[in-house]
Design a protein around this motif. Sequence first.
Motif, mmCIF file in Angstrom:
data_model
loop_
_atom_site.group_PDB
_atom_site.id
_atom_site.type_symbol
_atom_site.label_atom_id
_atom_site.label_comp_id
_atom_site.label_asym_id
_atom_site.label_seq_id
_atom_site.Cartn_x
_atom_site.Cartn_y
_atom_site.Cartn_z
ATOM 1 N N LEU A 1 0.812 -1.221 0.000
ATOM 2 C CA LEU A 1 0.000 0.000 0.000
ATOM 3 C C LEU A 1 0.846 1.272 0.000
ATOM 4 O O LEU A 1 0.914 2.001 0.978
ATOM 5 C CB LEU A 1 -0.973 -0.013 1.183
ATOM 6 C CG LEU A 1 -1.914 -1.225 1.220
ATOM 7 C CD1 LEU A 1 -2.936 -1.101 2.332
ATOM 8 C CD2 LEU A 1 -2.600 -1.413 -0.129
ATOM 9 N N THR A 2 1.471 1.527 -1.154
ATOM 10 C CA THR A 2 2.239 2.754 -1.347
ATOM 11 C C THR A 2 1.267 3.902 -1.694
ATOM 12 O O THR A 2 0.114 3.639 -2.040
ATOM 13 C CB THR A 2 3.281 2.522 -2.465
ATOM 14 O OG1 THR A 2 2.626 1.897 -3.570
ATOM 15 C CG2 THR A 2 4.392 1.605 -1.976
ATOM 16 N N PRO A 3 1.738 5.163 -1.607
ATOM 17 C CA PRO A 3 0.796 6.289 -1.694
ATOM 18 C C PRO A 3 -0.003 6.382 -2.994
ATOM 19 O O PRO A 3 -1.077 6.977 -3.009
ATOM 20 C CB PRO A 3 1.706 7.518 -1.548
ATOM 21 C CG PRO A 3 2.891 7.019 -0.828
ATOM 22 C CD PRO A 3 3.092 5.609 -1.256
ATOM 23 N N GLU A 4 0.494 5.840 -4.096
ATOM 24 C CA GLU A 4 -0.221 5.997 -5.376
ATOM 25 C C GLU A 4 -1.179 4.831 -5.638
ATOM 26 O O GLU A 4 -1.806 4.766 -6.687
ATOM 27 C CB GLU A 4 0.789 6.156 -6.520
ATOM 28 C CG GLU A 4 1.432 4.881 -7.029
ATOM 29 C CD GLU A 4 2.332 4.154 -6.032
ATOM 30 O OE1 GLU A 4 2.519 4.617 -4.900
ATOM 31 O OE2 GLU A 4 2.813 3.066 -6.401
ATOM 32 N N THR A 5 -1.316 3.906 -4.684
ATOM 33 C CA THR A 5 -2.203 2.754 -4.870
ATOM 34 C C THR A 5 -3.610 3.077 -4.348
ATOM 35 O O THR A 5 -3.820 4.089 -3.684
ATOM 36 C CB THR A 5 -1.676 1.518 -4.110
ATOM 37 O OG1 THR A 5 -1.578 1.849 -2.722
ATOM 38 C CG2 THR A 5 -0.326 1.073 -4.642
ATOM 39 N N THR A 6 -4.551 2.195 -4.692
ATOM 40 C CA THR A 6 -5.922 2.363 -4.220
ATOM 41 C C THR A 6 -6.377 1.104 -3.493
ATOM 42 O O THR A 6 -6.104 -0.016 -3.939
ATOM 43 C CB THR A 6 -6.882 2.621 -5.397
ATOM 44 O OG1 THR A 6 -6.360 3.674 -6.196
ATOM 45 C CG2 THR A 6 -8.276 3.008 -4.896
ATOM 46 N N VAL A 7 -7.052 1.319 -2.370
ATOM 47 C CA VAL A 7 -7.655 0.234 -1.598
ATOM 48 C C VAL A 7 -9.165 0.357 -1.732
ATOM 49 O O VAL A 7 -9.695 1.469 -1.716
ATOM 50 C CB VAL A 7 -7.280 0.365 -0.108
ATOM 51 C CG1 VAL A 7 -8.002 -0.677 0.718
ATOM 52 C CG2 VAL A 7 -5.790 0.259 0.075
ATOM 53 N N VAL A 8 -9.854 -0.774 -1.854
ATOM 54 C CA VAL A 8 -11.321 -0.743 -1.878
ATOM 55 C C VAL A 8 -11.848 -1.598 -0.730
ATOM 56 O O VAL A 8 -11.462 -2.766 -0.575
ATOM 57 C CB VAL A 8 -11.873 -1.284 -3.215
ATOM 58 C CG1 VAL A 8 -13.408 -1.211 -3.212
ATOM 59 C CG2 VAL A 8 -11.308 -0.506 -4.394
#
Length: 342
Positions: free
Chosen positions: A166-173
Amino acid sequence: MKAVRFVGVGKPAEVVDIPKPEPKAGEVLVKIGGAGVCHSDLHVLQRGIGIDRPFTLGHENAGWVAALGSGVKNWKEGDAVAVYGPWGCGYCHACTQSFENYCENWKPGKAYGGGLGTDGGMAEYMIVPSERLLVSLGKLNPKDAAPLSDAALTPYHAIKRALPLLTPETTVVVLGVGGLGHMAVQLLKCLSSARLVAGDVDEAKLAMAKKLGADLTVNTKNPDAAEKINQFTGPRKATFVLDCVGVQPTVTLATQIVGMNSQLTVAGLGGGKIIMDGSEVPFGCMVSTPYWGSRAELIEVLALAESGKIHAEVTHYKLEDTPSVYHKLDEGMIRGRAVIVP
Ligand code: ZN
Ligand code: ZN
């Protein structure tokens, strides 16, 4: 004392009078301050867990130490405690690391813990079989903190396994903003810098997710839900999808929005199926079904709550009202977590 009992598969929970228990050697009697009402209880009541004998429900428990069995050394009467829910053998390799949720000596027919095959916390008092299964609540109030022992611990454990991605440019749903999901949103906001999408079929729950910090909320009843999420994430798609429901529509949606080299975690016990023949799940996507969390992780979750970074949105109910609260939960009418206060 009054207790809410499982009395048989397919039968509603019953409020009955049972004797107040006495702690034997090594056991601790806890006066219950709060017991969370969890969706798993509905599975226990409706489908069973392979145990037919009656027992007191309630596996998200907190309260105060009321009496000590002989040999208990680390607690005193009046201490505010959370009860760690999955009760393992305490000695196998998993338990030695405090992952009693993965105890190697669990067997079919054996209780998973209080409220899951043996007496739990929807009563005035409960017996905890070992002092190692208690965690100090510090300044937290049992009736507000009780749900943290499952509704927060379960997503916390799932999220920790995904954190390196989970690096800053990723997205979690996060799919499902009920008891687990509303904690997952808060946990992700304080543990990671990833962008956060929350999906649910209920607009009020989506409004809560927005308030708790979701960057985008999507009503997953709409047929264009996957498209909307994929537009937001771009070609990389979601790096981590945490499905807190686990029914067929949510797991199917999860496979449509998860990217390559990602994690798809199903924490809800909804019974949805994922086909692993290369047609549904992208390459490099790790699919997993974690269960609950470790005792050490419960200490971490309670520390986050004590510092004010997370909180359970709770509504308190009387013990006598529990059967109707289960009905409300089944109808999707509970926001956050319902907590029984005996
Ligand atoms: Zn639960
Ligand atoms: Zn074990």
